[in-house]
Motif scaffolding. Structure first.
Motif, PDB file in Angstrom:
ATOM      1  N   VAL A  82      31.177  35.632  40.845  1.00  0.00           N
ATOM      2  CA  VAL A  82      31.455  35.593  39.558  1.00  0.00           C
ATOM      3  C   VAL A  82      32.795  36.590  39.388  1.00  0.00           C
ATOM      4  N   PRO A  83      33.712  35.911  38.989  1.00  0.00           N
ATOM      5  CA  PRO A  83      35.138  36.739  39.100  1.00  0.00           C
ATOM      6  C   PRO A  83      35.361  37.764  37.840  1.00  0.00           C
ATOM      7  N   ASN A  84      35.890  38.795  37.995  1.00  0.00           N
ATOM      8  CA  ASN A  84      36.513  39.687  36.969  1.00  0.00           C
ATOM      9  C   ASN A  84      37.870  39.729  36.939  1.00  0.00           C
ATOM     10  N   ASP A  85      38.458  40.532  35.957  1.00  0.00           N
ATOM     11  CA  ASP A  85      39.774  40.638  35.359  1.00  0.00           C
ATOM     12  C   ASP A  85      40.594  41.059  36.770  1.00  0.00           C
ATOM     13  N   ALA A  86      39.976  42.069  37.369  1.00  0.00           N
ATOM     14  CA  ALA A  86      40.545  42.807  38.602  1.00  0.00           C
ATOM     15  C   ALA A  86      40.718  41.769  39.664  1.00  0.00           C
ATOM     16  N   ALA A  87      39.757  40.967  39.743  1.00  0.00           N
ATOM     17  CA  ALA A  87      39.722  39.866  40.817  1.00  0.00           C
ATOM     18  C   ALA A  87      40.715  38.861  40.720  1.00  0.00           C
ATOM     19  N   LEU A  90      44.189  40.314  41.446  1.00  0.00           N
ATOM     20  CA  LEU A  90      44.795  40.194  43.023  1.00  0.00           C
ATOM     21  C   LEU A  90      44.779  38.978  43.425  1.00  0.00           C
ATOM     22  N   ALA A  91      44.155  38.089  42.900  1.00  0.00           N
ATOM     23  CA  ALA A  91      44.076  36.586  43.314  1.00  0.00           C
ATOM     24  C   ALA A  91      45.402  36.003  43.019  1.00  0.00           C
ATOM     25  N   GLN A  92      46.104  36.384  41.953  1.00  0.00           N
ATOM     26  CA  GLN A  92      47.300  35.988  41.237  1.00  0.00           C
ATOM     27  C   GLN A  92      48.489  36.539  42.243  1.00  0.00           C
ATOM     28  N   GLU A  93      48.225  37.817  42.891  1.00  0.00           N
ATOM     29  CA  GLU A  93      49.197  38.528  43.388  1.00  0.00           C
ATOM     30  C   GLU A  93      49.239  38.059  44.913  1.00  0.00           C
ATOM     31  N   PHE A  94      48.062  37.846  45.288  1.00  0.00           N
ATOM     32  CA  PHE A  94      48.036  37.906  46.951  1.00  0.00           C
ATOM     33  C   PHE A  94      47.396  36.494  47.475  1.00  0.00           C
ATOM     34  N   TRP A  95      47.057  35.637  46.657  1.00  0.00           N
ATOM     35  CA  TRP A  95      46.378  34.263  47.222  1.00  0.00           C
ATOM     36  C   TRP A  95      47.436  33.421  46.858  1.00  0.00           C
ATOM     37  N   PRO A  96      47.841  32.437  47.604  1.00  0.00           N
ATOM     38  CA  PRO A  96      46.977  32.093  49.099  1.00  0.00           C
ATOM     39  C   PRO A  96      47.424  33.230  49.851  1.00  0.00           C
ATOM     40  N   GLY A  97      46.523  33.992  50.697  1.00  0.00           N
ATOM     41  CA  GLY A  97      47.196  35.052  51.492  1.00  0.00           C
ATOM     42  C   GLY A  97      45.819  35.485  52.230  1.00  0.00           C
ATOM     43  N   PRO A  98      46.282  36.717  53.071  1.00  0.00           N
ATOM     44  CA  PRO A  98      45.283  37.292  53.946  1.00  0.00           C
ATOM     45  C   PRO A  98      44.470  38.497  53.295  1.00  0.00           C
ATOM     46  N   LEU A  99      43.897  38.043  51.933  1.00  0.00           N
ATOM     47  CA  LEU A  99      43.171  39.144  51.057  1.00  0.00           C
ATOM     48  C   LEU A  99      41.747  38.393  50.794  1.00  0.00           C
ATOM     49  N   THR A 100      40.519  39.276  51.160  1.00  0.00           N
ATOM     50  CA  THR A 100      39.185  38.821  50.728  1.00  0.00           C
ATOM     51  C   THR A 100      38.599  39.555  49.956  1.00  0.00           C
ATOM     52  N   ALA A 208      46.490  48.760  45.083  1.00  0.00           N
ATOM     53  CA  ALA A 208      46.505  49.920  44.215  1.00  0.00           C
ATOM     54  C   ALA A 208      47.482  49.490  42.961  1.00  0.00           C
ATOM     55  N   GLN A 209      48.717  49.084  43.672  1.00  0.00           N
ATOM     56  CA  GLN A 209      49.906  48.806  42.793  1.00  0.00           C
ATOM     57  C   GLN A 209      49.592  47.636  41.734  1.00  0.00           C
ATOM     58  N   ALA A 210      49.145  46.700  42.433  1.00  0.00           N
ATOM     59  CA  ALA A 210      48.461  45.485  41.649  1.00  0.00           C
ATOM     60  C   ALA A 210      47.429  45.768  40.660  1.00  0.00           C
ATOM     61  N   ALA A 214      43.628  53.667  41.447  1.00  0.00           N
ATOM     62  CA  ALA A 214      43.427  53.924  42.872  1.00  0.00           C
ATOM     63  C   ALA A 214      42.228  52.994  43.500  1.00  0.00           C
ATOM     64  N   VAL A 215      42.584  52.855  44.729  1.00  0.00           N
ATOM     65  CA  VAL A 215      41.412  52.092  45.577  1.00  0.00           C
ATOM     66  C   VAL A 215      40.938  53.019  46.542  1.00  0.00           C
ATOM     67  N   ALA A 216      39.538  53.052  46.750  1.00  0.00           N
ATOM     68  CA  ALA A 216      39.015  54.162  47.529  1.00  0.00           C
ATOM     69  C   ALA A 216      38.985  53.447  48.827  1.00  0.00           C
ATOM     70  N   ASP A 217      39.216  54.490  49.862  1.00  0.00           N
ATOM     71  CA  ASP A 217      39.255  53.915  51.247  1.00  0.00           C
ATOM     72  C   ASP A 217      37.687  54.008  51.653  1.00  0.00           C
TER      73      ASP A 217
END
Ligand code: AMP
Ligand code: MG
Length: 335
Positions: A82-87, A90-100, A208-210, A214-217
């Protein structure tokens, strides 16, 4: 122990005929080891619980360790999660690519894939051969790294055969992987509180930029109370060679106490002032990408060479260095 086959796995070159054969094998519920840009994966039809069960058997992987679902196209995301806007951002920015991306799971994905969790981890890889195979197969593919559970991830077809040659029948050869580290994993179940679960080639700063927040560690050992459930890749005993690994801070004055020839020294960059058969470097000039690409192959090489100990120098800086050091720390954690 998983059942052993008497014949060793076949390594397939990327001919159209082989790809068609392997796609058919995937559709029939068989396992195929596949190249991706991160590491080689052990793939099965993600919508077939029986097929996915074979992954756990072949790897000796506990059922509590969920699999990443690899899709071939954007359109398939909503079929498994179930995708959300944030997903989507990120998909737009980094897919296809090494992000899960970890998202709420759709019922079509069997529980065995998510280890019973109501979330699912999804990635759209960029490896051209992987994408060709997936287009032919026409199904989402569940695929963890194609290694026996707990060992160093494979970055060549031969690594896969070395580890799983007796457990599986098919390995598609896509050459050495270009990135060489497992994908970055980000938890977006709650899009307002993104959390990094595993560092990789897409860095926390890039996320975080995309996202514009902030993105918690979430990789710190203290915060991974239920690591085994949420992200088993975080279990520290993952990715360990058999040989004990000892870590050293970057540029620490280790050279003065270099040990005898039965211990290997793995520097981050080629040292100018020491040389010897037991001196190795992750990269020639200290290039992070080159080091990441080389890391697992050299750990395997040193593991097989019979050294009594592997001394490894941590990579300096953040970003991709965080991902390299994460894997070095796992390699150093005793089983
Ligand atoms: P591997 O490719 O062998 O590292 O295995 C896939 C990794 O994906 C696991 O080790 C987990 O870290 C991660 N993963 C898969 N599904 C989930 C999920 N639902 N939530 C969090 N992490 C997951
Ligand atoms: Mg793995």
């Amino acid at each position: 122990m998983p059942p052993k086959r008497t014949r060793s796995a076949r390594i397939y070159r990327d001919t159209p005929r082989n790809l068609a054969r392997l796609a058919a094998a995937l559709r029939r519920g068989e396992l195929v080891a596949v190249p991706t840009e991160t590491v080689y994966g052990l793939a099965a039809n993600a919508l077939d619980a029986v097929a996915c069960g074979k992954i756990f058997t072949a790897k000796g992987r506990p059922a509590s360790d969920p699999l990443i679902v690899h899709i071939g196209h954007w359109r398939e995301l909503a079929a498994v999660a179930v995708p959300n806007d944030a997903a989507l951002r990120l998909a737009q920015e980094f897919w296809p690519g090494p992000l899960t991306i970890v998202l709420p799971k759709r019922p079509a994905v069997p529980g065995i894939v998510s280890a019973g969790l109501d979330s699912v981890a999804v990635r759209l890889p960029s490896h051209p051969l992987f994408r060709r195979l997936q287009r032919l197969a026409g199904i989402p593919l569940a695929a963890p790294s194609a290694n026996p559970f707990g060992y160093v991830s494979p970055t060549t077809a031969q690594h896969v055969r070395d580890g799983l040659g007796k457990q599986i029948a098919h390995i598609l050869d896509g050459g050495p992987t270009t990135i060489g580290l497992e994908s970055t994993i980000v938890d977006l179940r709650d899009p307002r509180h993104p959390r990094l679960l595993r560092p990789g080639a897409v860095t926390r700063a890039q996320l975080a930029q995309a996202l514009g927040c902030a993105v918690a560690d979430g990789t710190k050992r203290k915060t991974v109370e239920h690591a085994a459930q949420l992200a088993p890749g975080m279990l520290s005993r993952h990715y360990s060679p058999r040989t004990p690994v000892e870590l050293h801070a970057p540029l620490a004055p280790v050279r003065a106490r270099l040990s005898g020839p039965d211990e290997a020294w793995l520097f981050f960059a080629q040292p100018r002032d020491v040389a010897g058969k037991n001196i190795f470097a992750l990269s020639e000039h200290g290039d992070l990408r080159a080091a990441a690409k080389r890391l697992f192959g050299i750990l395997r090489q040193l593991d097989d060479a019979g050294y009594t100990r592997i001394h490894a120098e941590l990579a300096p800086g953040g970003g991709l260095a965080d991902a390299i050091n994460d894997r070095l720390r796992r390699a150093a954690s005793r089983r």
